[in-house]
Design a protein around this motif. Structure first.
Motif, mmCIF file in Angstrom:
data_model
loop_
_atom_site.group_PDB
_atom_site.id
_atom_site.type_symbol
_atom_site.label_atom_id
_atom_site.label_comp_id
_atom_site.label_asym_id
_atom_site.label_seq_id
_atom_site.Cartn_x
_atom_site.Cartn_y
_atom_site.Cartn_z
ATOM 1 N N ALA A 20 0.834 -1.208 0.000
ATOM 2 C CA ALA A 20 0.000 0.000 0.000
ATOM 3 C C ALA A 20 0.866 1.255 0.000
ATOM 4 O O ALA A 20 0.583 2.213 -0.735
ATOM 5 C CB ALA A 20 -0.931 -0.001 1.211
ATOM 6 N N LEU A 21 1.940 1.271 0.798
ATOM 7 C CA LEU A 21 2.820 2.442 0.830
ATOM 8 C C LEU A 21 3.606 2.570 -0.474
ATOM 9 O O LEU A 21 3.759 3.675 -1.002
ATOM 10 C CB LEU A 21 3.758 2.382 2.034
ATOM 11 N N LEU A 22 4.084 1.458 -1.000
ATOM 12 C CA LEU A 22 4.805 1.479 -2.275
ATOM 13 C C LEU A 22 3.906 2.042 -3.386
ATOM 14 O O LEU A 22 4.333 2.883 -4.183
ATOM 15 C CB LEU A 22 5.281 0.069 -2.632
ATOM 16 N N THR A 23 2.659 1.625 -3.416
ATOM 17 C CA THR A 23 1.711 2.119 -4.409
ATOM 18 C C THR A 23 1.466 3.617 -4.218
ATOM 19 O O THR A 23 1.487 4.382 -5.188
ATOM 20 C CB THR A 23 0.387 1.334 -4.324
ATOM 21 N N PHE A 24 1.259 4.045 -2.979
ATOM 22 C CA PHE A 24 1.030 5.465 -2.706
ATOM 23 C C PHE A 24 2.207 6.313 -3.183
ATOM 24 O O PHE A 24 2.021 7.325 -3.873
ATOM 25 C CB PHE A 24 0.813 5.679 -1.197
ATOM 26 N N ILE A 25 3.416 5.900 -2.841
ATOM 27 C CA ILE A 25 4.617 6.660 -3.211
ATOM 28 C C ILE A 25 4.773 6.723 -4.734
ATOM 29 O O ILE A 25 5.055 7.791 -5.284
ATOM 30 C CB ILE A 25 5.865 6.041 -2.544
ATOM 31 N N ASN A 26 4.581 5.620 -5.408
ATOM 32 C CA ASN A 26 4.775 5.586 -6.856
ATOM 33 C C ASN A 26 3.644 6.267 -7.631
ATOM 34 O O ASN A 26 3.901 6.965 -8.604
ATOM 35 C CB ASN A 26 4.997 4.160 -7.342
ATOM 36 N N THR A 38 14.280 16.217 -3.588
ATOM 37 C CA THR A 38 14.512 15.399 -4.773
ATOM 38 C C THR A 38 14.743 13.954 -4.334
ATOM 39 O O THR A 38 15.507 13.699 -3.408
ATOM 40 C CB THR A 38 15.732 15.928 -5.552
ATOM 41 N N ARG A 39 14.054 13.032 -4.971
ATOM 42 C CA ARG A 39 14.157 11.607 -4.630
ATOM 43 C C ARG A 39 14.898 10.881 -5.744
ATOM 44 O O ARG A 39 14.579 11.068 -6.921
ATOM 45 C CB ARG A 39 12.769 10.985 -4.486
ATOM 46 N N ASP A 40 15.853 9.996 -5.363
ATOM 47 C CA ASP A 40 16.495 9.166 -6.384
ATOM 48 C C ASP A 40 15.609 7.955 -6.662
ATOM 49 O O ASP A 40 14.628 7.702 -5.957
ATOM 50 C CB ASP A 40 17.917 8.767 -5.981
ATOM 51 N N LYS A 41 15.945 7.194 -7.697
ATOM 52 C CA LYS A 41 15.084 6.076 -8.103
ATOM 53 C C LYS A 41 14.972 5.005 -7.015
ATOM 54 O O LYS A 41 13.967 4.299 -6.943
ATOM 55 C CB LYS A 41 15.550 5.486 -9.431
ATOM 56 N N HIS A 42 15.964 4.882 -6.144
ATOM 57 C CA HIS A 42 15.912 3.895 -5.059
ATOM 58 C C HIS A 42 14.765 4.186 -4.087
ATOM 59 O O HIS A 42 14.190 3.263 -3.511
ATOM 60 C CB HIS A 42 17.242 3.841 -4.303
ATOM 61 N N TYR A 43 14.425 5.457 -3.927
ATOM 62 C CA TYR A 43 13.351 5.824 -3.006
ATOM 63 C C TYR A 43 12.046 5.118 -3.352
ATOM 64 O O TYR A 43 11.268 4.772 -2.478
ATOM 65 C CB TYR A 43 13.140 7.348 -3.021
ATOM 66 N N GLU A 47 12.317 -2.307 -1.563
ATOM 67 C CA GLU A 47 13.349 -2.390 -0.522
ATOM 68 C C GLU A 47 13.375 -1.119 0.328
ATOM 69 O O GLU A 47 13.417 -1.186 1.564
ATOM 70 C CB GLU A 47 14.723 -2.619 -1.154
ATOM 71 N N ASN A 48 13.313 0.034 -0.308
ATOM 72 C CA ASN A 48 13.320 1.281 0.443
ATOM 73 C C ASN A 48 12.066 1.429 1.298
ATOM 74 O O ASN A 48 12.138 1.855 2.440
ATOM 75 C CB ASN A 48 13.460 2.484 -0.486
ATOM 76 N N VAL A 49 10.918 1.079 0.730
ATOM 77 C CA VAL A 49 9.664 1.189 1.478
ATOM 78 C C VAL A 49 9.690 0.277 2.702
ATOM 79 O O VAL A 49 9.248 0.666 3.789
ATOM 80 C CB VAL A 49 8.451 0.906 0.569
ATOM 81 N N GLN A 50 10.243 -0.920 2.569
ATOM 82 C CA GLN A 50 10.375 -1.812 3.725
ATOM 83 C C GLN A 50 11.248 -1.164 4.793
ATOM 84 O O GLN A 50 10.938 -1.242 5.994
ATOM 85 C CB GLN A 50 10.963 -3.154 3.291
ATOM 86 N N ASN A 51 12.334 -0.508 4.374
ATOM 87 C CA ASN A 51 13.209 0.181 5.328
ATOM 88 C C ASN A 51 12.514 1.385 5.963
ATOM 89 O O ASN A 51 12.691 1.646 7.161
ATOM 90 C CB ASN A 51 14.514 0.610 4.652
#
Length: 183
Positions: A20-26, A38-43, A47-51
């Motif tokens: 749900a958070l990954l979907t919201f962010i993307n 500014t966010r890099d592509k890793h954000y 993996e980043n969302v889990q962290n």
């Protein structure tokens, strides 16, 4: 910690909320870019969302920050985020407020509903005295939201935060706990 409003369930995201958070962010990448660092592509990776979620949980348990997701009532989708960060105790008893709403839920009063519930929590449960929120001067939606919530302007900070790659001025606002009694 769970808060409920008429249209949302508000809670600190846990590992079950990763998608749900990954979907919201993307889904809101372009919508939120003008108001965020500014966010890099890793954000935008799982993996980043889990962290992020692990960090949200640690900070909640340490009582240093409260990163809250506003889910639909079935806890399937995140509609908005509301963050109370950098909690300072001692004589200050304060924190900073940050928030964002999914593009598709703009203009429906969701952000007011969520921030109002969050403020009630930090003022009544955490007993904080002051919540500070800052916005870029041309962000009229944030200006209206904060005014409606009872925040008062306290000044202007020049080149305050680097947002979307540029140092931006910010209007400084704060709200004092209306129930605060000096001990």
């Amino acid at each position: 910690m769970k808060l409920k409003t008429k249209r949302t369930l508000i809670d600190v995201p846990n590992s079950d909320d990763t998608q749900a958070l990954l979907t919201f962010i993307n889904e809101n990448k372009a919508h939120l870019a003008p108001w965020e660092p500014t966010r890099d592509k890793h954000y935008f990776t799982k993996e980043n969302v889990q962290n992020l979620i692990k960090d949200y949980q640690v900070q909640f348990h340490n009582q240093t920050s409260y990163y809250l997701a506003a889910f639909d009532l079935e806890r399937q989708e995140i509609l908005a985020m509301c963050n109370f960060t950098n909690v300072i105790r001692g004589p200050f008893q304060a924190c900073y407020l940050g928030y964002c709403v999914a593009e598709k839920y703009q203009g429906q009063g969701i952000m007011f509903e969520v921030v109002e519930a969050g403020l009630n929590y930090v003022f009544n449960e955490l007993k904080l005295h002051r919540v500070m929120a800052n916005y870029i001067p041309h962000n009229t939606k944030s200006a209206r939201l904060l005014t409606r919530l009872g925040f008062e302007k306290e000044g202007l900070a020049k080149r305050y935060l680097k947002i979307n790659g540029t140092w931006q001025d910010h209007v400084l606002t704060a709200k004092i706990n209306p129930h605060f009694i000096d001990d």
